[in-house]
Scaffold this motif. Structure first.
Motif, PDB file in Angstrom:
ATOM      1  N   ASN A  85      15.530  22.402 -20.791  1.00 43.60           N
ATOM      2  CA  ASN A  85      15.542  22.938 -19.419  1.00 43.60           C
ATOM      3  C   ASN A  85      16.494  22.407 -18.544  1.00 43.60           C
ATOM      4  OD1 ASN A  85      13.437  24.506 -19.350  1.00 43.60           O
ATOM      5  ND2 ASN A  85      11.896  23.106 -18.305  1.00 43.60           N
ATOM      6  N   ILE A 134      10.926  28.829 -16.107  1.00 45.54           N
ATOM      7  CA  ILE A 134      11.439  29.796 -17.143  1.00 45.54           C
ATOM      8  C   ILE A 134      12.862  29.646 -17.425  1.00 45.54           C
ATOM      9  CG2 ILE A 134       9.829  31.592 -16.468  1.00 45.54           C
ATOM     10  CD1 ILE A 134      12.170  32.660 -15.081  1.00 45.54           C
ATOM     11  N   ALA A 138      15.672  32.201 -19.437  1.00 42.84           N
ATOM     12  CA  ALA A 138      16.464  32.668 -18.467  1.00 42.84           C
ATOM     13  C   ALA A 138      17.789  32.077 -18.817  1.00 42.84           C
ATOM     14  CB  ALA A 138      15.891  32.408 -17.110  1.00 42.84           C
TER      15      ALA A 138
END
Length: 159
Positions: A85, A134, A138
């Motif tokens: 992330n 996300i 993404a």
């Protein structure tokens, strides 16, 4: 003086960046440093909670992974998700800003006060958390898009 000596220069030819480096440098609306700092906030919460955040914790508990014996596995999964992330959030954030540029420019002159201001602030925080949540899928999609745009010469350079 010959015709060719007039065009000779001492400048080095710039080597095109790698695909990933081109995607990192292809920024117009965001900066990588601010994206990483913003991404650190929920990332640190995820790591400090040990995977016991409101969405992740119940899912791990239902799967039976929150036992003492599986603590290293949960820590590894949590650290992997947090690292991915953190690395992919800047790409996802830039893609979000590029896809909403028309909306931001169209509403640029509008001022909101009172309750509407609070609603706007809450919605911005919610969008930030959604983009972070996300960021892995993404970010991968955005990295491919930004790298391809940079390779075709359609990128921006912010020093």
């Amino acid at each position: 003086m010959s015709n060719t000596t007039a065009y000779e220069t001492d400048a080095r030819e710039e080597r095109p960046p790698s695909f990933v480096e081109g995607a990192w440098r292809n920024r117009r609306w965001t900066r990588s440093s601010s994206s990483i700092l913003l991404g650190l906030i929920p990332t640190m919460l995820l790591v400090m909670s040990g995977g016991r955040l409101p969405v992740i914790g119940p899912a791990l508990a239902e799967a039976g992974l929150l036992a003492q014996s599986t603590a290293p596995i949960v820590a590894g999964i949590t650290a992997t998700i947090a690292l991915l992330n953190l690395l992919l959030f800047p790409f996802a954030r830039e893609a979000y800003y590029r896809s909403t540029v028309a909306l931001r420019e169209g509403l640029g002159g509008i001022f909101v006060l009172g309750w509407m201001f609070l609603i706007v602030v809450v919605c911005r925080i919610a969008m930030f958390l959604v983009i972070w949540a996300i960021a892995i899928p993404a970010g991968i999609l955005a990295m491919v898009t930004l790298g391809d745009e940079d390779r075709r010469g359609l990128g921006w350079r912010i020093s």
